[in-house]
Design an enzyme around this catalytic site. Sequence first.
Site, short mmCIF file in Angstrom:
data_model
loop_
_atom_site.label_atom_id
_atom_site.label_comp_id
_atom_site.label_asym_id
_atom_site.label_seq_id
_atom_site.Cartn_x
_atom_site.Cartn_y
_atom_site.Cartn_z
N SER A 112 0.83 -1.21 0.00
CA SER A 112 0.00 0.00 0.00
C SER A 112 0.86 1.25 0.00
CB SER A 112 -0.92 0.01 1.23
OG SER A 112 -1.63 -1.20 1.26
N ASP A 157 2.86 -7.68 10.01
CA ASP A 157 4.20 -8.25 9.82
C ASP A 157 5.33 -7.48 10.49
OD1 ASP A 157 3.15 -10.24 8.37
OD2 ASP A 157 3.70 -9.45 6.40
N ARG A 192 4.86 -33.65 24.26
CA ARG A 192 4.73 -33.65 22.81
C ARG A 192 5.60 -32.58 22.19
NH1 ARG A 192 -1.52 -34.41 22.27
NH2 ARG A 192 -1.54 -36.66 22.12
N HIS A 290 -5.06 -16.75 9.88
CA HIS A 290 -5.73 -15.47 10.03
C HIS A 290 -6.14 -15.13 11.44
CE1 HIS A 290 -5.53 -15.42 5.76
NE2 HIS A 290 -5.84 -14.14 5.82
N ARG A 465 7.44 -5.89 49.87
CA ARG A 465 7.64 -4.45 49.77
C ARG A 465 8.62 -3.93 50.82
NH1 ARG A 465 1.97 -3.67 48.58
NH2 ARG A 465 1.73 -3.06 46.42
N ILE A 524 3.54 -2.31 37.65
CA ILE A 524 2.43 -1.98 36.75
C ILE A 524 2.17 -0.48 36.74
CG2 ILE A 524 1.33 -4.24 37.03
CD1 ILE A 524 -0.93 -2.67 38.55
N GLU A 623 -6.51 5.82 41.14
CA GLU A 623 -6.99 5.50 42.49
C GLU A 623 -6.75 6.62 43.50
OE1 GLU A 623 -4.96 1.99 43.93
OE2 GLU A 623 -3.07 2.62 43.07
N HIS A 655 -7.08 -5.74 41.95
CA HIS A 655 -5.88 -6.53 41.65
C HIS A 655 -5.92 -7.30 40.34
CE1 HIS A 655 -4.83 -5.36 45.66
NE2 HIS A 655 -3.59 -5.67 45.33
P1 ATP Z 1 0.12 -6.52 3.97
O1 ATP Z 1 1.38 -6.04 4.60
O2 ATP Z 1 -0.93 -6.86 4.96
O3 ATP Z 1 0.30 -7.56 2.92
P2 ATP Z 1 0.05 -4.60 1.86
O4 ATP Z 1 -0.33 -3.18 1.86
O5 ATP Z 1 1.50 -4.91 1.67
O6 ATP Z 1 -0.50 -5.24 3.19
P3 ATP Z 1 -0.51 -5.54 -0.80
O7 ATP Z 1 -1.54 -6.48 -1.29
O8 ATP Z 1 0.90 -5.84 -1.08
O9 ATP Z 1 -0.81 -5.37 0.76
O10 ATP Z 1 -0.81 -4.09 -1.40
C1 ATP Z 1 -2.10 -3.52 -1.29
C2 ATP Z 1 -2.46 -2.79 -2.56
O11 ATP Z 1 -1.51 -1.75 -2.79
C3 ATP Z 1 -2.38 -3.64 -3.84
O12 ATP Z 1 -3.55 -4.40 -4.03
C4 ATP Z 1 -2.23 -2.59 -4.90
O13 ATP Z 1 -3.47 -2.03 -5.25
C5 ATP Z 1 -1.40 -1.53 -4.21
N1 ATP Z 1 0.00 -1.70 -4.65
C6 ATP Z 1 0.89 -2.63 -4.25
N2 ATP Z 1 2.05 -2.51 -4.91
C7 ATP Z 1 1.90 -1.49 -5.77
C8 ATP Z 1 2.72 -0.86 -6.76
N3 ATP Z 1 3.96 -1.29 -7.00
N4 ATP Z 1 2.21 0.18 -7.45
C9 ATP Z 1 0.95 0.61 -7.22
N5 ATP Z 1 0.12 0.04 -6.33
C10 ATP Z 1 0.58 -0.97 -5.60
#
Ligand code: ATP
Length: 752
Positions: A112, A157, A192, A290, A465, A524, A623, A655
């Site tokens: 993204s 990640d 295990r 997931h 303490r 804490i 508190e 607590h």
């Molecule tokens: P995650 O880390 O959870 O995988 P992410 O953002 O890396 O999330 P991606 O599927 O890699 O997830 O990217 C999300 C979207 O970003 C893609 O579906 C695409 O639309 C856009 N994107 C990714 N790479 C590019 C790129 N090189 N140029 C333009 N848009 C991109």
Amino acid sequence: MEHQQSGKIAVLTSGGDAPGMNPALRAVVRTALDHGVEVVAVSEGFEGLVAGGDHYQTMSWDSVGGILHRGGTVIGTARSDEFLTQEGRQRASRNLIASNISKLIVIGGDGSMTGAAALASEWAENVAALGERGDISADQAAAHSELDVVGLVGSIDNDMHGTDMTIGADTALHRITEAVDTIGSTATSHQRTFVVEVMGRRCGYLAVMGGIATGADWILIPERPPADDNWEEIMCERLRSGRQAGRRDSIVIVAEGAQDRHGKPITSTYVREALEKGMEEEVRLTILGHMQRGGAPSSFDRTMGTLLGHAAVCEVTSQDTSHLPVVIGMRNNRITTTPLVECVARAGEVTTAVNDRDTERAMALRSPSFSESLSTLMTLLRSLPHPPQPEQRRLRIAVINAGAPAPGMNTATRAAVRLGLDAGHVMFGVHNGIRGLIRGDVDELGWMSVRGWAGAGGSELGTSRKIPNGQECYAIARTIEELKIDALLMIGGWSGYQAMHRIFARRDSYPAFSIPIMCLPASINNNLPGSEMSIGADTALNNIVGVVDKIKQSAVATRRCFVVEVMGRYCGYLALMSGIGTGAERVYLNEEGVTLADMQADLNHLVDGFKQGKRLGLMIRNETANSVYTTPFMAALFEEECGDLFEVRTAILGHLQQGGNPSPFDRIQATRLAKHCIEALIQEAERGTVGARYIGFANGKVETFSLEDLPRMVDTDRQRPREQWWMDLRPIARLLAQPGPSTAERESGEGD
Ligand code: ATP
């Protein structure tokens, strides 16, 4: 160049969903509205950006109410193939301009961020093309000559340059830790071996940190393939020797992108088969999948999402936006900005290094703490320590827990004992805190004495303490002399620090006290000097946030206001941070005090809110916020004054805040700090110096401070540091929780 464009802000979530995206969205929307800027949420990520139409929704203050605790993203996310093309991005640009949007906040992973960078870099070109084609008018083209882009990394990640933590990674670690703790109890019962696959295609962060947090016995990650071709045999041999040394189970954590040194994927199924062959016992495989993304965001992800969302709006609405596009991240516990192109380029370099199996480069591109954590983990998972060197002076190091119990004390003790033993020294555990030191209640600890302590709450050694008086100091000196203790590690809170300071201050009277001493912050309350975060505070915050989520749910059907009392002694950290994490509309701190006028004003806000349809009120108080205006007093006052408008209930959490297993963050920090303490003590003792210090994370670094300065650094009456960094966060907490500009149109408030 300085410029400021009018125009709305758009926000979207993209790529894989991550817990904490909702708190970030909430902060973006409310901060924008507070700045007087209209804000549009684009649903389904870049796909919605390209599609336009109903995907663009104008947001109100209340449209992001009640979402802080929800996992995933309420505005949806998607992966978009169209956005990968310039044509797609041109369509997105046209939609943005048509909606008069000139600022874009993208919350997503590395893909993204790459997409956001592409959109920003070709903006001028796309605007020109759209103008030429007549898709936008000349006026529109002139008004939208720039797009201000900010990226927030939301991805479980934790694989992005520009931030120490990505939004969602801490919650994913919670899920992994809960799962492995659970699996561990059944694995121990049946003797295990379990293989647990965690996410991470190019990044071993979750595997390494999950391994540290759960005391895993072997790990396989993408960045550092096993060095030998017969790694399967080596793994089985090590696990077998662990069993012989007394382990009842074996847990192997595999990152989904693990590979061997030839680039061949190491799948979790293959690991299971190899173990079945080598261990000759039943091996179970659990792929967490997931599940790691799911569930309510952790306290940390709520706070981080909130702070980053707020910062993103401040960036795009600032007078000077010439440094954009940037990624806003958290480094060294502070908000930072890094050029977006730099972050994207670094992500590309990591991918290349991992694909090329260039281990050195792949590790160098990660943060230094990642390499350090991996090397600590490789020591902690050994079945036995390295034998001492023949000529080595074997130091005798004692570990003591002192002060109130804090989750993470056992984790720190385990790490200290094992790291000390592995360096060839003799380790002792003092029972029941300072009382044990007075009575000489001290045992030698072996490698397996601390087995299973990584994830256990409370204090296995026992704590108290007690602060020793004159005679007791004499008894302590005798214990140290009789056991020939060379160095002392105290893991504990306020009274532990006071006790160590007293011992340090009596060095003239008792020569036995002239040994290196280290204090590791575990409380804490987070009220210790020198450390921005003490061990245990994150667990307590998660406990509070979890309970308040439930309390809020219980109140949905009724019109109710809760006054929730949290611990912290005189320190408001837990109150403020849980207030941010739960969306409390008011937080009462001892640092600020409470006046009758405050309560009157808060009551007026509540009455206004409930009159306009609000269903839930939430006030969090420390508190000791005020000793006269107690929690029951406050509740009675509100109840009496509000008439039939709403009910008031109290919840004094007590607590439960201290209990339970430590959070992954506390386990990881405890391990890191214990490593630094043991190394420092060994160094001092070997050099013959006798520093007495306390350690902590300050400005993101591990730092130590002389115990001599302790009285100067703290407000002794209020039992807290003189300076508290988190006090700066109060305005943000207030801004986001205020009733909001749209109160008048409020249909049904949600309390947060
Ligand atoms: P995650 O880390 O959870 O995988 P992410 O953002 O890396 O999330 P991606 O599927 O890699 O997830 O990217 C999300 C979207 O970003 C893609 O579906 C695409 O639309 C856009 N994107 C990714 N790479 C590019 C790129 N090189 N140029 C333009 N848009 C991109």
